[in-house]
Design an enzyme around this catalytic site. Structure first.
Site, PDB file in Angstrom:
ATOM      1  N   THR A 157       0.817  -1.213   0.000  1.00  0.00           N
ATOM      2  CA  THR A 157       0.000   0.000   0.000  1.00  0.00           C
ATOM      3  C   THR A 157       0.853   1.266   0.000  1.00  0.00           C
ATOM      4  OG1 THR A 157      -0.049  -0.186   2.404  1.00  0.00           O
ATOM      5  CG2 THR A 157      -1.957  -1.060   1.223  1.00  0.00           C
ATOM      6  N   GLY A 158       2.169   1.120   0.053  1.00  0.00           N
ATOM      7  CA  GLY A 158       3.054   2.278   0.138  1.00  0.00           C
ATOM      8  C   GLY A 158       3.394   2.859  -1.226  1.00  0.00           C
TER       9      GLY A 158
ATOM     10  N   HIS B   4      14.391  12.163  -8.548  1.00  0.00           N
ATOM     11  CA  HIS B   4      15.572  12.733  -7.896  1.00  0.00           C
ATOM     12  C   HIS B   4      16.508  13.255  -8.994  1.00  0.00           C
ATOM     13  CE1 HIS B   4      14.093  11.022  -4.300  1.00  0.00           C
ATOM     14  NE2 HIS B   4      15.019  10.138  -4.022  1.00  0.00           N
TER      15      HIS B   4
ATOM     16  N   CYS C 261      17.790   4.610  -3.813  1.00  0.00           N
ATOM     17  CA  CYS C 261      17.411   5.240  -5.086  1.00  0.00           C
ATOM     18  C   CYS C 261      18.485   6.187  -5.639  1.00  0.00           C
ATOM     19  CB  CYS C 261      16.090   5.992  -4.927  1.00  0.00           C
ATOM     20  SG  CYS C 261      15.961   6.893  -3.393  1.00  0.00           S
TER      21      CYS C 261
ATOM     22  N   ARG D   4      -2.875  -1.762   9.701  1.00  0.00           N
ATOM     23  CA  ARG D   4      -3.537  -0.493   9.347  1.00  0.00           C
ATOM     24  C   ARG D   4      -4.310  -0.595   8.038  1.00  0.00           C
ATOM     25  NH1 ARG D   4       1.402   1.239  11.393  1.00  0.00           N
ATOM     26  NH2 ARG D   4       2.397   0.940   9.383  1.00  0.00           N
TER      27      ARG D   4
ATOM     28  N   VAL E   1       6.283   2.919  -2.799  1.00  0.00           N
ATOM     29  CA  VAL E   1       7.082   2.001  -3.624  1.00  0.00           C
ATOM     30  C   VAL E   1       6.271   0.756  -3.988  1.00  0.00           C
ATOM     31  CG1 VAL E   1       9.164   0.562  -3.694  1.00  0.00           C
ATOM     32  CG2 VAL E   1       9.268   2.819  -2.637  1.00  0.00           C
TER      33      VAL E   1
ATOM     34  N   ARG F  69      21.789  -4.444   2.579  1.00  0.00           N
ATOM     35  CA  ARG F  69      22.602  -3.983   1.445  1.00  0.00           C
ATOM     36  C   ARG F  69      24.099  -4.192   1.621  1.00  0.00           C
ATOM     37  NH1 ARG F  69      19.466   1.653   0.999  1.00  0.00           N
ATOM     38  NH2 ARG F  69      17.554   0.855   0.071  1.00  0.00           N
TER      39      ARG F  69
ATOM     40  N   SER G 229       8.729  12.018  -2.532  1.00  0.00           N
ATOM     41  CA  SER G 229       8.216  10.645  -2.625  1.00  0.00           C
ATOM     42  C   SER G 229       9.235   9.639  -2.089  1.00  0.00           C
ATOM     43  CB  SER G 229       7.830  10.287  -4.063  1.00  0.00           C
ATOM     44  OG  SER G 229       8.933  10.491  -4.911  1.00  0.00           O
TER      45      SER G 229
HETATM   46  P1  NAP Z   1       5.353   4.316   2.554  1.00  0.00           P
HETATM   47  O1  NAP Z   1       4.706   4.978   1.414  1.00  0.00           O
HETATM   48  O2  NAP Z   1       5.293   4.964   3.883  1.00  0.00           O
HETATM   49  O3  NAP Z   1       4.758   2.819   2.678  1.00  0.00           O
HETATM   50  C1  NAP Z   1       5.173   1.932   3.674  1.00  0.00           C
HETATM   51  C2  NAP Z   1       4.579   0.567   3.389  1.00  0.00           C
HETATM   52  O4  NAP Z   1       5.093  -0.370   4.327  1.00  0.00           O
HETATM   53  C3  NAP Z   1       3.065   0.533   3.531  1.00  0.00           C
HETATM   54  O5  NAP Z   1       2.533  -0.416   2.657  1.00  0.00           O
HETATM   55  C4  NAP Z   1       2.906   0.077   4.975  1.00  0.00           C
HETATM   56  O6  NAP Z   1       1.665  -0.536   5.205  1.00  0.00           O
HETATM   57  C5  NAP Z   1       4.014  -0.957   5.034  1.00  0.00           C
HETATM   58  N1  NAP Z   1       4.429  -1.228   6.398  1.00  0.00           N
HETATM   59  C6  NAP Z   1       4.940  -0.376   7.291  1.00  0.00           C
HETATM   60  N2  NAP Z   1       5.198  -1.002   8.448  1.00  0.00           N
HETATM   61  C7  NAP Z   1       4.837  -2.294   8.259  1.00  0.00           C
HETATM   62  C8  NAP Z   1       4.852  -3.441   9.089  1.00  0.00           C
HETATM   63  N3  NAP Z   1       5.292  -3.408  10.355  1.00  0.00           N
HETATM   64  N4  NAP Z   1       4.390  -4.612   8.586  1.00  0.00           N
HETATM   65  C9  NAP Z   1       3.941  -4.661   7.306  1.00  0.00           C
HETATM   66  N5  NAP Z   1       3.884  -3.606   6.477  1.00  0.00           N
HETATM   67  C10 NAP Z   1       4.345  -2.431   6.963  1.00  0.00           C
HETATM   68  O7  NAP Z   1       6.903   4.084   2.287  1.00  0.00           O
HETATM   69  P2  NAP Z   1       7.619   3.790   0.892  1.00  0.00           P
HETATM   70  O8  NAP Z   1       8.099   5.062   0.324  1.00  0.00           O
HETATM   71  O9  NAP Z   1       6.788   2.903   0.043  1.00  0.00           O
HETATM   72  O10 NAP Z   1       8.924   3.046   1.397  1.00  0.00           O
HETATM   73  C11 NAP Z   1       8.857   1.830   2.064  1.00  0.00           C
HETATM   74  C12 NAP Z   1      10.280   1.340   2.316  1.00  0.00           C
HETATM   75  O11 NAP Z   1      10.900   1.060   1.065  1.00  0.00           O
HETATM   76  C13 NAP Z   1      11.197   2.358   2.986  1.00  0.00           C
HETATM   77  O12 NAP Z   1      11.077   2.316   4.388  1.00  0.00           O
HETATM   78  C14 NAP Z   1      12.549   1.935   2.505  1.00  0.00           C
HETATM   79  O13 NAP Z   1      13.078   0.915   3.318  1.00  0.00           O
HETATM   80  C15 NAP Z   1      12.263   1.403   1.130  1.00  0.00           C
HETATM   81  N6  NAP Z   1      12.529   2.433   0.107  1.00  0.00           N
HETATM   82  C16 NAP Z   1      13.597   2.249  -0.648  1.00  0.00           C
HETATM   83  C17 NAP Z   1      13.896   3.174  -1.588  1.00  0.00           C
HETATM   84  C18 NAP Z   1      15.119   2.998  -2.362  1.00  0.00           C
HETATM   85  O14 NAP Z   1      15.883   3.917  -2.304  1.00  0.00           O
HETATM   86  N7  NAP Z   1      15.299   1.927  -3.095  1.00  0.00           N
HETATM   87  C19 NAP Z   1      13.138   4.285  -1.811  1.00  0.00           C
HETATM   88  C20 NAP Z   1      12.043   4.472  -1.037  1.00  0.00           C
HETATM   89  C21 NAP Z   1      11.757   3.510  -0.078  1.00  0.00           C
HETATM   90  P3  NAP Z   1       0.396   0.268   5.807  1.00  0.00           P
HETATM   91  O15 NAP Z   1      -0.350   0.822   4.627  1.00  0.00           O
HETATM   92  O16 NAP Z   1      -0.361  -0.819   6.484  1.00  0.00           O
HETATM   93  O17 NAP Z   1       0.925   1.307   6.711  1.00  0.00           O
HETATM   94  O1  3JN Z   2      14.761   9.625   0.956  1.00  0.00           O
HETATM   95  C1  3JN Z   2      14.845   9.112  -0.169  1.00  0.00           C
HETATM   96  O2  3JN Z   2      14.734   9.780  -1.198  1.00  0.00           O
HETATM   97  C2  3JN Z   2      15.105   7.661  -0.282  1.00  0.00           C
HETATM   98  C3  3JN Z   2      14.756   6.969   0.971  1.00  0.00           C
HETATM   99  C4  3JN Z   2      15.022   5.733   1.197  1.00  0.00           C
HETATM  100  C5  3JN Z   2      14.727   5.122   2.467  1.00  0.00           C
HETATM  101  C6  3JN Z   2      13.728   5.647   3.285  1.00  0.00           C
HETATM  102  C7  3JN Z   2      13.458   5.080   4.516  1.00  0.00           C
HETATM  103  C8  3JN Z   2      14.195   4.016   4.955  1.00  0.00           C
HETATM  104  C9  3JN Z   2      15.444   4.030   2.893  1.00  0.00           C
HETATM  105  C10 3JN Z   2      16.458   3.427   1.988  1.00  0.00           C
HETATM  106  O3  3JN Z   2      16.046   2.825   1.008  1.00  0.00           O
HETATM  107  O4  3JN Z   2      17.657   3.544   2.211  1.00  0.00           O
HETATM  108  C11 3JN Z   2      15.199   3.489   4.154  1.00  0.00           C
HETATM  109  C12 3JN Z   2      15.982   2.345   4.669  1.00  0.00           C
HETATM  110  O5  3JN Z   2      15.605   1.232   4.352  1.00  0.00           O
HETATM  111  O6  3JN Z   2      16.936   2.580   5.386  1.00  0.00           O
END
Ligand code: NAP
Ligand code: 3JN
Length: 366
Positions: A44-45, A274, A161, A72, A47, A132, A191
């Site tokens: 639902t997030g 970005h 990212c 949630r 990503v 990682r 985002s």
């Molecule tokens: P987001 O929009 O806040 O979405 C978070 C997602 O994780 C939602 O689906 C949420 O579900 C779920 N979630 C949170 N806590 C959970 C739990 N305890 N158990 C199960 N599901 C849970 O965040 P996002 O931007 O999609 O990013 C999510 C994660 O992806 C980040 O924290 C980071 O680690 C990673 N990320 C990586 C990159 C990258 O650079 N490659 C970029 C962005 C994010 P609910 O709807 O139920 O709250």
């Molecule tokens: O802030 C951004 O533009 C990228 C964010 C990535 C991110 C956000 C929350 C937690 C990460 C990540 O992918 O490094 C994390 C994390 O998993 O540490």
């Protein structure tokens, strides 16, 4: 006549093992799946939502999709190939029968649940920072180091990212001229912080324009009409964790510890994509024209560079696309072997969801 039996023990072992190997390949071939059960953790997030649409768009062979999130949003419906699928709560039994689990629900969730998914027989592609830098876990950008997938042990990490888009542009230049140092400043959209941050930018912008009181909750300062030189937590060195992710991940993906990287990461009031200003120093001399030609032929890169016609990549235009766009290519006049680049990509797609799906595509191709 030579006696055929009894064979010496080593020959028997050799014979049996060659038959076993053959049977294994035959078994694998006969059982090569036509379609896969895919779990999306964090469906639902920001990503996770993008992962679902990229799986659809690229016609990934999905037999069953399993959207997982926290309590949630359990019970919510997501649409996948025009069918409503119910979001389920992630728990330790979620991964029975799952082939590939795409995780994007934060590092704590990945640390706890990725090993359980692997134990249940799934391959995990994890978007968080949890795994990682683990030496047992490949950190993969398919255009750069797809070969690292060969040694995975169940978990594959997706880089940050900002790192992904930078290494896609740097790798072809490194191969041509050997990069020794990189100085990068990022201009990261909200985002990258998730769906709440996107709402905060929209709300604060509206409130500021209508002279209403506005209070940030996601960021420590207002992000509307402002830039924050602060992404992730500060470390005692004065760098942020986001900056050090760029330093360490770049060396691991490009398989070169000698590349010196220094980063400043900045959050800007942009919704998606970005941008990065990158200065590279190389061992060999390379002209701007040569660099443009190399980048034009590189996988995943689009050169968009004609300043005389105001042509350079813009975050707004790049949102929703898949390539890493490079513009403003020019020689650094302050040193003998240096280049400046402006690199832009959609952080939710190539920076996260698309890269993860490309890894999954590599796995099933194998
Ligand atoms: P987001 O929009 O806040 O979405 C978070 C997602 O994780 C939602 O689906 C949420 O579900 C779920 N979630 C949170 N806590 C959970 C739990 N305890 N158990 C199960 N599901 C849970 O965040 P996002 O931007 O999609 O990013 C999510 C994660 O992806 C980040 O924290 C980071 O680690 C990673 N990320 C990586 C990159 C990258 O650079 N490659 C970029 C962005 C994010 P609910 O709807 O139920 O709250
Ligand atoms: O802030 C951004 O533009 C990228 C964010 C990535 C991110 C956000 C929350 C937690 C990460 C990540 O992918 O490094 C994390 C994390 O998993 O540490």
């Amino acid at each position: 006549m030579r006696a055929m039996w009894p064979l010496p023990i080593p020959s028997i072992i050799e014979f049996v093992s060659s038959q076993c190997e053959f049977s294994f390949y035959l078994y694998t071939f006969m059982n090569k799946k036509q379609a896969y059960t895919i779990a999306v953790v964090g469906a639902t997030g920001a990503v996770g939502t993008e992962m679902l649409s990229i799986l659809e768009e690229r016609k990934f062979p999905v037999h069953q999709i399993l959207p997982l999130a926290s309590a949630r949003s359990a019970g919510e419906k997501i649409s996948f190939h025009e069918e409503d699928v119910t979001v389920q709560v992630l728990d330790k039994d979620s991964f029975v029968g799952v082939d590939i689990a795409l995780f994007s629900a934060g590092a704590d969730t990945s640390k706890e649940f990725a090993p359980l998914a692997v134990e249940a027989g799934a391959i995990v592609i994890d978007n968080s920072s949890a795994w990682r830098m683990d030496p047992q876990v490949p950190l993969v950008v398919p255009e750069v180091n797809a070969q690292a997938l060969e040694w995975h042990e169940g978990i594959i990490a997706n880089p940050n990212c900002s790192t992904i888009q930078m290494v896609v542009a740097l790798q072809p230049l490194h191969e041509a001229a050997c990069i020794t140092r990189v100085v990068v400043t990022t201009f990261q959209s909200v985002s990258g912080t998730g769906k709440d941050a996107m709402e905060e930018l929209a709300n604060l912008s509206r409130q500021l324009l209508s002279l209403e009181e506005s209070n940030p909750t996601v960021y420590p300062h207002p992000i509307a009409f402002n830039c924050l030189p602060h992404i992730d937590d500060f470390l005692p060195s004065g760098y942020t964790k986001e900056e050090m992710k760029m330093v360490n991940e770049t060396k691991k993906i490009m398989e070169d510890d000698m590349i010196q990287v220094t980063a400043t990461t900045v959050r800007v009031p942009v919704f998606i994509s970005h941008a990065e200003s990158i200065n590279v120093e190389t061992k060999e001399h390379i002209t701007a024209n040569e660099a443009r030609a190399i980048l034009s032929a590189a996988p995943g890169v689009q050169v968009y560079d004609d300043p005389s016609h105001q042509i350079y990549p813009l975050q707004k235009d790049v949102a929703g696309t898949d390539a890493v766009y490079v513009g403003r290519v020019r020689e650094d006049e302050s040193i003998s072997n240096g280049l400046n680049l402006w690199v832009v990509a959609d952080n939710l797609r190539k920076g996260a969801a698309l890269n993860a799906v490309q890894i999954a595509e590599e796995l099933i191709r194998e």
